[in-house]
Design an enzyme around this catalytic site. Structure first.
Site, PDB file in Angstrom:
ATOM      1  N   ASP A 130     -39.517 -54.736  99.704  1.00  0.00           N
ATOM      2  CA  ASP A 130     -39.459 -53.552  98.832  1.00  0.00           C
ATOM      3  C   ASP A 130     -40.187 -53.779  97.506  1.00  0.00           C
ATOM      4  O   ASP A 130     -40.603 -52.818  96.860  1.00  0.00           O
ATOM      5  CB  ASP A 130     -37.996 -53.228  98.504  1.00  0.00           C
ATOM      6  CG  ASP A 130     -37.113 -53.204  99.720  1.00  0.00           C
ATOM      7  OD1 ASP A 130     -36.661 -52.132 100.115  1.00  0.00           O
ATOM      8  OD2 ASP A 130     -36.872 -54.284 100.308  1.00  0.00           O
ATOM      9  N   PHE A 131     -40.309 -55.022  97.083  1.00  0.00           N
ATOM     10  CA  PHE A 131     -40.924 -55.292  95.775  1.00  0.00           C
ATOM     11  C   PHE A 131     -42.443 -55.323  95.846  1.00  0.00           C
ATOM     12  O   PHE A 131     -43.126 -55.575  94.857  1.00  0.00           O
ATOM     13  CB  PHE A 131     -40.407 -56.604  95.166  1.00  0.00           C
ATOM     14  CG  PHE A 131     -38.910 -56.695  95.070  1.00  0.00           C
ATOM     15  CD1 PHE A 131     -38.113 -55.559  95.132  1.00  0.00           C
ATOM     16  CD2 PHE A 131     -38.284 -57.927  94.915  1.00  0.00           C
ATOM     17  CE1 PHE A 131     -36.733 -55.646  95.054  1.00  0.00           C
ATOM     18  CE2 PHE A 131     -36.899 -58.014  94.830  1.00  0.00           C
ATOM     19  CZ  PHE A 131     -36.128 -56.886  94.901  1.00  0.00           C
ATOM     20  N   HIS A 149     -33.848 -51.807  98.541  1.00  0.00           N
ATOM     21  CA  HIS A 149     -33.647 -53.203  98.964  1.00  0.00           C
ATOM     22  C   HIS A 149     -33.372 -53.319 100.460  1.00  0.00           C
ATOM     23  O   HIS A 149     -32.777 -54.302 100.900  1.00  0.00           O
ATOM     24  CB  HIS A 149     -32.467 -53.841  98.217  1.00  0.00           C
ATOM     25  CG  HIS A 149     -32.716 -54.133  96.769  1.00  0.00           C
ATOM     26  ND1 HIS A 149     -32.728 -53.161  95.811  1.00  0.00           N
ATOM     27  CD2 HIS A 149     -32.959 -55.300  96.117  1.00  0.00           C
ATOM     28  CE1 HIS A 149     -32.960 -53.707  94.614  1.00  0.00           C
ATOM     29  NE2 HIS A 149     -33.110 -55.002  94.774  1.00  0.00           N
ATOM     30  N   GLU A 205     -39.564 -66.420  93.086  1.00  0.00           N
ATOM     31  CA  GLU A 205     -38.365 -66.290  92.247  1.00  0.00           C
ATOM     32  C   GLU A 205     -37.162 -66.937  92.929  1.00  0.00           C
ATOM     33  O   GLU A 205     -36.893 -66.662  94.096  1.00  0.00           O
ATOM     34  CB  GLU A 205     -38.089 -64.805  91.994  1.00  0.00           C
ATOM     35  CG  GLU A 205     -39.158 -64.162  91.127  1.00  0.00           C
ATOM     36  CD  GLU A 205     -39.303 -62.659  91.361  1.00  0.00           C
ATOM     37  OE1 GLU A 205     -38.387 -62.054  91.941  1.00  0.00           O
ATOM     38  OE2 GLU A 205     -40.344 -62.112  90.982  1.00  0.00           O
ATOM     39  N   GLU A 213     -44.594 -60.723  89.781  1.00  0.00           N
ATOM     40  CA  GLU A 213     -45.166 -60.842  91.127  1.00  0.00           C
ATOM     41  C   GLU A 213     -46.679 -60.724  91.123  1.00  0.00           C
ATOM     42  O   GLU A 213     -47.367 -61.459  91.844  1.00  0.00           O
ATOM     43  CB  GLU A 213     -44.552 -59.799  92.063  1.00  0.00           C
ATOM     44  CG  GLU A 213     -43.109 -60.091  92.485  1.00  0.00           C
ATOM     45  CD  GLU A 213     -42.068 -59.559  91.513  1.00  0.00           C
ATOM     46  OE1 GLU A 213     -42.458 -59.040  90.442  1.00  0.00           O
ATOM     47  OE2 GLU A 213     -40.860 -59.655  91.808  1.00  0.00           O
ATOM     48  N   PHE A 230     -38.088 -59.476  98.229  1.00  0.00           N
ATOM     49  CA  PHE A 230     -37.833 -58.401  99.199  1.00  0.00           C
ATOM     50  C   PHE A 230     -39.172 -57.695  99.464  1.00  0.00           C
ATOM     51  O   PHE A 230     -39.950 -57.494  98.526  1.00  0.00           O
ATOM     52  CB  PHE A 230     -36.888 -57.330  98.621  1.00  0.00           C
ATOM     53  CG  PHE A 230     -35.445 -57.716  98.443  1.00  0.00           C
ATOM     54  CD1 PHE A 230     -35.056 -58.673  97.536  1.00  0.00           C
ATOM     55  CD2 PHE A 230     -34.453 -57.050  99.172  1.00  0.00           C
ATOM     56  CE1 PHE A 230     -33.710 -58.984  97.340  1.00  0.00           C
ATOM     57  CE2 PHE A 230     -33.109 -57.353  98.986  1.00  0.00           C
ATOM     58  CZ  PHE A 230     -32.736 -58.320  98.072  1.00  0.00           C
TER      59      PHE A 230
HETATM   60  C1  LIG Z   1     -39.918 -56.350  90.936  1.00  0.00           C
HETATM   61  C2  LIG Z   1     -38.683 -57.079  91.253  1.00  0.00           C
HETATM   62  N1  LIG Z   1     -38.753 -58.412  91.426  1.00  0.00           N
HETATM   63  C3  LIG Z   1     -37.647 -59.115  91.717  1.00  0.00           C
HETATM   64  C4  LIG Z   1     -36.434 -58.496  91.843  1.00  0.00           C
HETATM   65  C5  LIG Z   1     -35.200 -59.293  92.215  1.00  0.00           C
HETATM   66  N2  LIG Z   1     -34.314 -59.422  91.079  1.00  0.00           N
HETATM   67  C6  LIG Z   1     -33.264 -58.598  90.896  1.00  0.00           C
HETATM   68  S1  LIG Z   1     -32.458 -58.895  89.482  1.00  0.00           S
HETATM   69  C7  LIG Z   1     -33.498 -60.169  89.095  1.00  0.00           C
HETATM   70  C8  LIG Z   1     -33.313 -60.923  87.827  1.00  0.00           C
HETATM   71  C9  LIG Z   1     -33.474 -60.026  86.676  1.00  0.00           C
HETATM   72  O1  LIG Z   1     -33.280 -60.740  85.516  1.00  0.00           O
HETATM   73  P1  LIG Z   1     -33.171 -59.972  84.144  1.00  0.00           P
HETATM   74  O2  LIG Z   1     -34.273 -58.992  84.024  1.00  0.00           O
HETATM   75  O3  LIG Z   1     -33.063 -60.978  83.090  1.00  0.00           O
HETATM   76  O4  LIG Z   1     -31.824 -59.122  84.288  1.00  0.00           O
HETATM   77  P2  LIG Z   1     -30.351 -59.639  84.568  1.00  0.00           P
HETATM   78  O5  LIG Z   1     -30.176 -59.721  86.044  1.00  0.00           O
HETATM   79  O6  LIG Z   1     -30.183 -60.945  83.906  1.00  0.00           O
HETATM   80  O7  LIG Z   1     -29.471 -58.579  84.010  1.00  0.00           O
HETATM   81  C10 LIG Z   1     -34.457 -60.342  90.078  1.00  0.00           C
HETATM   82  C11 LIG Z   1     -35.489 -61.378  90.079  1.00  0.00           C
HETATM   83  C12 LIG Z   1     -36.402 -57.091  91.680  1.00  0.00           C
HETATM   84  N3  LIG Z   1     -35.262 -56.400  91.815  1.00  0.00           N
HETATM   85  N4  LIG Z   1     -37.528 -56.415  91.378  1.00  0.00           N
END
Ligand SMILES: Cc1ncc(C[n+]2csc(CCOP(=O)(O)OP(=O)(O)O)c2C)c(N)n1
Lengths: 343, 341
Positions: free
Chosen positions: B94-95, B138, B38, B69, B92
């Site tokens: 954590d994920f 995180h 990502e 993932e 992370f």
């Molecule tokens: C399982 C997981 N993978 C990756 C992340 C990292 N991450 C945090 S926000 C985000 C983007 C999320 O996009 P969206 O669901 O469209 O929500 P937005 O941020 O646009 O509100 C990512 C990849 C995470 N928090 N949890």
């Protein structure tokens, strides 16, 4: 939520809730959006006030990641207008607009964001981990992972014979997680009273929806689970109408629905995000949904300068009171750092 | 610190640039190497793990994924099984919760289950660690969890040169390697500065073998066994205590699997005193394993009881003062050293 003997204030008899877009409802939608934006602007200000020299994410009164929701207010305002605080909301890493619209106490929420003992989680959780048993509100920093717990809250409401429902929120990026699809299927086959909301702000951090998702509308995915799916634009009244249908269906025991809103992330993914990947950045403010709605209500005679000033003044004083409360609250005692691991 | 034969020209790089350099050099060398995850493309990795690589290698080899993932780690596994050398980023540690099955039941077991007939030569990169109020979901290290699960190597660099050398080895390894970088070692402009995050890095090919710990400071009074960001804190404390005549040896593990037990035994054999510093949770993890390395061999090596400085089995709190109370920071490391000498 883990409140004991949760109050059962709604029963199948009072399924009917105000749904018509009366002038009062429209003003309330406006006020909720203004309160949310005022809140985010204050957090933005406080967050950046002491990150220097330069920008150190770990510094200041509000350290850590900060995901703000400016531009997405129509989603929260339009959906939560149909809820009471007996209904549950599970929000995302970008939770403030839903917390504000659902009636989470601003002082306790702000104190949490400031890491204070008076905060919702006594400073342990932070802005991505707000838990408010009083309003059945929660959020999670793990993408799509707010969906599954909403099923359980809905399950409990149903078992207790109430018509309370759970609203689960994700971004469009999260709609590509397994938890999203598992939750839709389970809720659909068990007819759980859930409203699944997807906030499509077109970006999952730096990845545009077009690069991550095989179809143009997540609402179409509802078909795979045999439930209604609807996609609306970032217009608070359109959200309100669509949410009314989904909420009514859930309260009537007919099962879940999926509502996607094509919304707008006005600011960075998190604060400090320079957004170099975002070509349309210069145009973003033109699509701010709040001035547009304000203009509409002015044109229709529901708002004038005085009323707008009054709304903004009241919102601002509520928000500044919350910030003052947070700043004046005690910092947790480090000797208690290992508390609360177990009940 | 370089394990390559001839002395090489060096220049000062941040840890993230050194890591990226290793990836780029291996991508030049081996067309089967690609990187996916990502925000690894235009963004360059949230923690700068891929800065500039998209421009250099294009979207066929530096690939942004959906937030899926399980799917994209599985994709990495499948590609590796077919002979490619994927590097897959989980943003992370954590994920890991959303994709652990692919990691520990598939990536880590296929070689075994196939009786050694199927190889899974992939690298999984992950950012770890706290110290900047990112909250309980995180800020975790979790390297002990990966190390506990058999079948994957676990690499934990602490400095720029090792970040490069260990990455080179990880990519060339025929087994799956989880490469965990602490956010606090990367030299990011937007995090607390740490003087050791920018250092000399060999220019050309640089290989640091997996499973070789590094004595980053020699001393005679007490051994501090540690890893990743905690190496920096341990060195700071060692320097502070030196004028008082407390002579601290600091051993940087560099990898947990394989674990360089010889190096631990050798150092503690010399000092007779052990402090283990680990930013992961204390119980059932790395610090206990280090201690068991001694006690399995000869508990009599220890002149005083071991001190462990780790996270006391509590999720990482958000509020700064609470977080710093549970992290293994300078104050706790210093107290542990003083208590053991
Ligand atoms: C399982 C997981 N993978 C990756 C992340 C990292 N991450 C945090 S926000 C985000 C983007 C999320 O996009 P969206 O669901 O469209 O929500 P937005 O941020 O646009 O509100 C990512 C990849 C995470 N928090 N949890």
């Amino acid at each position: 939520m883990t409140t004991e003997a949760a109050p059962q204030t709604s029963t199948p008899e009072d399924v009917a809730r105000p749904e018509a877009l009366t002038p009062e409802v429209r003003l309330k939608l406006y006020e909720t959006m203004v309160l949310s934006r005022t809140y985010e602007e204050a957090i933005l200000r406080e967050y950046h006030a002491d990150k220097g020299p330069g920008f150190d994410i770990g510094k200041g009164l509000v350290p850590g990641e900060m995901h703000l929701s400016a531009g997405q207010e129509p989603v929260a305002a339009g959906v939560c207008a149909h809820l009471s605080t007996d209904d549950a909301v599970t929000a995302t890493h970008r939770p403030h607009h839903f917390a504000v619209a659902h009636g989470v106490d601003l002082k306790k929420m702000t104190a949490e964001i400031f890491g204070r003992e008076t905060g919702l989680g006594k400073g342990r959780g932070g802005h991505m981990h707000l838990f408010d048993p009083d309003t059945h509100f929660s959020c999670s920093g793990i993408i799509a992972e707010g969906y599954p717990p909403a099923l359980g809250q809905a399950f409990a409401f149903k078992r207790r014979g109430t018509t309370d429902i759970a609203v689960a929120v994700t971004g469009e990026g999260a709609a590509n997680q397994g938890a999203f699809h598992e939750s839709l299927n389970l809720a659909a086959s068990w007819k759980l009273p859930v409203v699944f909301v997807v906030e499509d702000n077109e970006w999952g951090i730096s990845v545009p929806r077009s690069a991550s998702t095989a179809i143009a509308s997540n609402a179409d995915r509802a078909a795979a689970y045999g439930i209604p799916g609807e996609r609306v634009e970032n217009d608070v009244e359109a959200v309100y109408d669509a949410a009314a249908r989904a909420v009514r269906r859930a309260r009537a025991g007919e099962g879940p629905s999926l509502l996607e809103v094509h919304t707008l992330r006005m600011w960075g993914h998190f604060e400090g995000d320079a957004q170099g990947y975002r070509p349309e950045l210069a145009d973003v403010n033109k699509h701010d949904p709040i001035p547009a709605y304000e203009q509409r209500l002015r044109d229709e005679g529901l708002l004038d300068d005085d009323k707008v000033d009054e709304v903004k003044r009241l919102c601002s004083s509520a928000v500044e009171d919350a910030v003052t409360f947070a700043k004046g609250s005690a910092i947790p005692d480090p000797s208690t750092a290992t508390h609360y691991v177990f009940a | 610190m370089t394990m390559t034969e001839a002395p090489q020209a060096t220049r000062r790089l941040s840890t993230s640039k050194a890591m990226v350099e290793a990836i780029a050099q291996e991508m030049e060398r081996d067309p089967s190497v690609f990187y996916l995850g990502e925000d690894v493309g235009a963004y360059g990795g949230i923690f700068s793990s891929t800065t500039g690589l998209l421009d250099r290698f294009g979207p066929e080899r530096i690939i942004d994924t959906p937030i899926s993932e399980t799917a994209f780690i599985g994709l990495g596994i499948g590609a590796a099984v077919e002979g490619m050398r994927p590097i897959v980023e989980v943003m992370f540690t954590d994920f890991m919760g959303v994709c652990l099955d692919q990691l520990y039941n598939h990536m880590a077991k296929i070689h075994f289950e196939s009786g050694g007939n199927v190889k899974v030569p992939m690298v999984v990169t992950m950012a770890a660690g706290g110290g900047y109020s990112d909250g309980a979901q995180h800020s975790q290290c979790l390297w002990g969890t990966f190390a506990h699960l058999p079948g994957m190597k676990v690499v934990v660099p602490s400095n720029p040169a090792d970040a490069k050398g260990l990455m080179t080895s990880a990519i060339r390894d025929d087994s799956p390697v989880v490469y965990i970088f602490h956010k606090g070692i990367m030299g990011l402009a937007w995090m607390a500065k740490n003087p050791r995050n920018v250092d000399e890095v060999p220019e050309g090919e640089h290989v640091v073998p997996l499973g070789k710990a590094n004595v980053v400071r020699t001393g005679s009074d007490v051994t501090v066994v540690t890893l990743s960001l905690s190496v920096h804190h341990a060195l700071d404390v060692a320097e502070k205590l030196a004028p008082e005549g407390i002579d601290v040896e600091v051993l940087d593990l560099r990898s947990l699997v394989p674990l360089d037990r010889e190096a631990i035994l050798e150092s503690v054999g010399k000092t007779g005193r052990l402090v283990v510093v680990d930013e992961d949770y204390q119980s059932f993890g790395v610090s206990g394993e280090v201690v068991a390395t001694i006690t399995d061999h000869d508990p009599g090596m220890l002149r005083v009881p071991v001190k462990r400085v780790a996270v006391p089995d509590v999720p990482i709190p958000y509020a700064h003062d609470l977080e710093y109370a549970v992290l293994p920071r300078h104050d706790r490391i210093e107290a542990a050293i003083r208590a053991s000498v």
